[in-house]
Enzyme design. Structure first.
Site, PDB file in Angstrom:
ATOM      1  N   GLY A   9     -18.986   7.223  -9.500  1.00 14.93           N
ATOM      2  CA  GLY A   9     -17.952   6.392 -10.133  1.00 14.93           C
ATOM      3  C   GLY A   9     -17.903   6.638 -11.616  1.00 14.93           C
ATOM      4  N   ASN A  10     -17.183   5.798 -12.341  1.00 11.81           N
ATOM      5  CA  ASN A  10     -17.173   5.923 -13.806  1.00 11.81           C
ATOM      6  C   ASN A  10     -17.036   4.534 -14.431  1.00 11.81           C
ATOM      7  OD1 ASN A  10     -14.255   5.344 -14.441  1.00 11.81           O
ATOM      8  ND2 ASN A  10     -13.994   7.051 -13.013  1.00 11.81           N
ATOM      9  N   ARG A  11     -17.037   4.475 -15.753  1.00 13.44           N
ATOM     10  CA  ARG A  11     -17.160   3.204 -16.457  1.00 13.44           C
ATOM     11  C   ARG A  11     -15.838   2.465 -16.671  1.00 13.44           C
ATOM     12  NH1 ARG A  11     -19.839   4.822 -21.783  1.00 13.44           N
ATOM     13  NH2 ARG A  11     -19.139   2.736 -22.293  1.00 13.44           N
ATOM     14  N   ALA A  24      -8.915   6.073 -14.374  1.00 10.12           N
ATOM     15  CA  ALA A  24      -9.866   7.168 -14.595  1.00 10.12           C
ATOM     16  C   ALA A  24     -10.220   7.708 -13.210  1.00 10.12           C
ATOM     17  CB  ALA A  24     -11.098   6.647 -15.322  1.00 10.12           C
TER      18      ALA A  24
END
Ligand code: PMT
Length: 409
Positions: free
Chosen positions: A220-222, A286
């Site tokens: 995943g990402n932030r 994102a």
């Protein structure tokens, strides 16, 4: 950043209204920060606020007696509450409790703070703080939508541990962040009419995507979704029909927006195309660039010292939208960049055949992923616009203003 973006507070009369919550102690620090930025500060407290901090503390820090009631004949003799409402160049409510937001949204005037807010023509900023379930309650969110539609600036709340031992969105933003986010008074007014997008359909993507490695783990990402949700909310307030395709986030749905929750890049692609036809696409998500070729059916065991992942490219949703979808009037991308912002952003503008790209500076102290703040520049073929850094909610409004301009260009 705080010093730079707060210079417009110099010489301003700020009326700080303090609501009744444990976060009221942070408002003492807020008085200091506002004065450091050059503002003259007066304080009004609700009855609840006085249970948490004393008027004397605010008097010591602001240099003025704190106002605590409508019925104080001595205070009314020196500066009546209507005069105080007129004195204010801006009103900041911190912490803004659920009760105060409800009073403001519905025009109550049954105590000093609510009366001041009704009697003023100055712009109002609220910095909410409350239990996360109260924050996410549809009644609170509906009140916020009403206030935003009246151009009340909303700062925070932040996600994190809460006083009662739980965790979630509800923490008062830090005083420094509140001061940095206060929009210049002139900019607090909308520059396009509320109905500027009436009759148009806008599809917005927001948040991260999660690419599953096995039933337990994912890549995943932030991204928190804050930027994309603010954009969706802003487009809706300008009269658009809005579909918000969101990756996994912990945010309430903006009022009047149709939300579709997805997990992976592939699901996001499917949901975006299912939402078409539309007039405008804004890709703020994102999206993962890579996904596991074949997610494991069972939990991957730690049998070896190292583990190599076999990843394949995800579909580029934005490029596909720009290339394939008929009838779109404007395709807007986002780019998260740490360096050579103009170069990389312009490169994506051309490579992905976009009408507009918004580059965020990520990797700066306060901005980009997760934060309530952002610093961004928009690029189109023959121009660019640098936005004043600040709250994502304000920047979303300014981006929608630009989109309205580009539609007419
Ligand atoms: O969610 P927040 O915490 O508020 O943070 C906001 C943000 C930083 C995530 C947001 O403002 C932002 O910059 N989003 C795009 C981040 C990004 O992934 O940039 P990129 O350079 O990798 O992608 C460029 C564009 O292509 C983006 O519009 C992206 O949505 C799109 N894309 C990328 C890959 C892919 N497979 N499909 C896409 O559609």
């Amino acid at each position: 950043m705080a010093k730079e973006s707060a210079s417009h507070l110099k010489g301003q009369h700020v009326l700080l209204c303090v609501g009744g919550g444990i976060a009221a102690y942070k408002s003492l620090e807020l008085v200091r920060r506002l004065r450091d930025a050059g503002a003259e500060v007066q304080v009004a407290m609700t009855a609840g606020a006085q249970q948490f901090v004393t008027p004397l503390s605010f008097q010591a820090l602001s240099g003025h007696p704190a106002r605590t009631t409508l019925w104080d004949s001595a205070a009314e003799a020196s500066m009546g509450h209507i005069e105080l409402a007129r004195w204010a160049d801006r009103i900041v409510i911190a912490p803004a409790t659920a009760d105060l937001l409800a009073k403001l949204a519905h025009g109550f005037a049954d105590d000093l703070v609510s009366t001041l807010c009704l009697a003023t023509t100055a712009p109002i900023t609220v910095a909410p703080a409350m239990n996360h379930r109260m924050w996410l309650h549809p009644a609170t969110q509906a009140n916020l939508a009403t206030l935003r539609a009246r151009n009340v600036q909303v700062i925070g709340p932040e996600d994190g541990p809460l006083a009662e031992g739980e965790s979630g969105p509800g923490r008062l933003s830090e005083p420094e962040a509140i001061v940095a986010s206060l929009a210049p008074v002139a900019e607090a007014l909308p520059t396009t009419t509320p109905g500027a997008l009436h009759g148009l359909k806008v599809v917005v993507s927001a948040g991260p995507t999660y690419e599953d490695l096995d039933p337990v783990r994912y890549l995943g990402n932030r991204s928190s979704g804050k930027m994309g949700f603010a954009v969706a909310d802003s487009a809706r307030r300008r009269g658009a029909e809005v579909v918000l395709v969101s990756g996994p986030v912990h945010l309430p749905t903006p009022a009047g927006v149709t939300r579709v929750d997805v997990r992976s890049a592939a699901q996001m692609r499917e949901a975006v195309f299912a939402a078409f036809p539309a007039d405008i696409y804004i890709g703020a998500a994102a999206v993962a660039d890579y996904t596991p070729r074949a997610p494991a059916t069972n939990k991957i065991k730690k049998s070896n010292e190292s583990l190599a992942l076999d990843l394949v490219r995800t579909p580029d949703i934005l490029s596909e939208v720009a290339a394939q979808t008929q009838g779109l009037k404007l395709v807007v991308g986002f780019a998260a960049e740490t360096e050579n912002v103009a170069g990389y952003a312009r490169g994506k503008l051309v490579a992905k055949h976009l009408d507009l790209i918004v580059a965020n500076r990520v990797g700066v102290a306060d901005g980009g992923f997760e934060s309530d703040q952002n610093a961004m520049t928009a690029y189109w073929q023959e121009g660019e616009r640098v936005f004043t850094p600040g709250a994502k909610t304000r920047l979303a409004d300014e981006l929608i203003d630009l989109i309205v301009e580009r539609l007419d260009a």
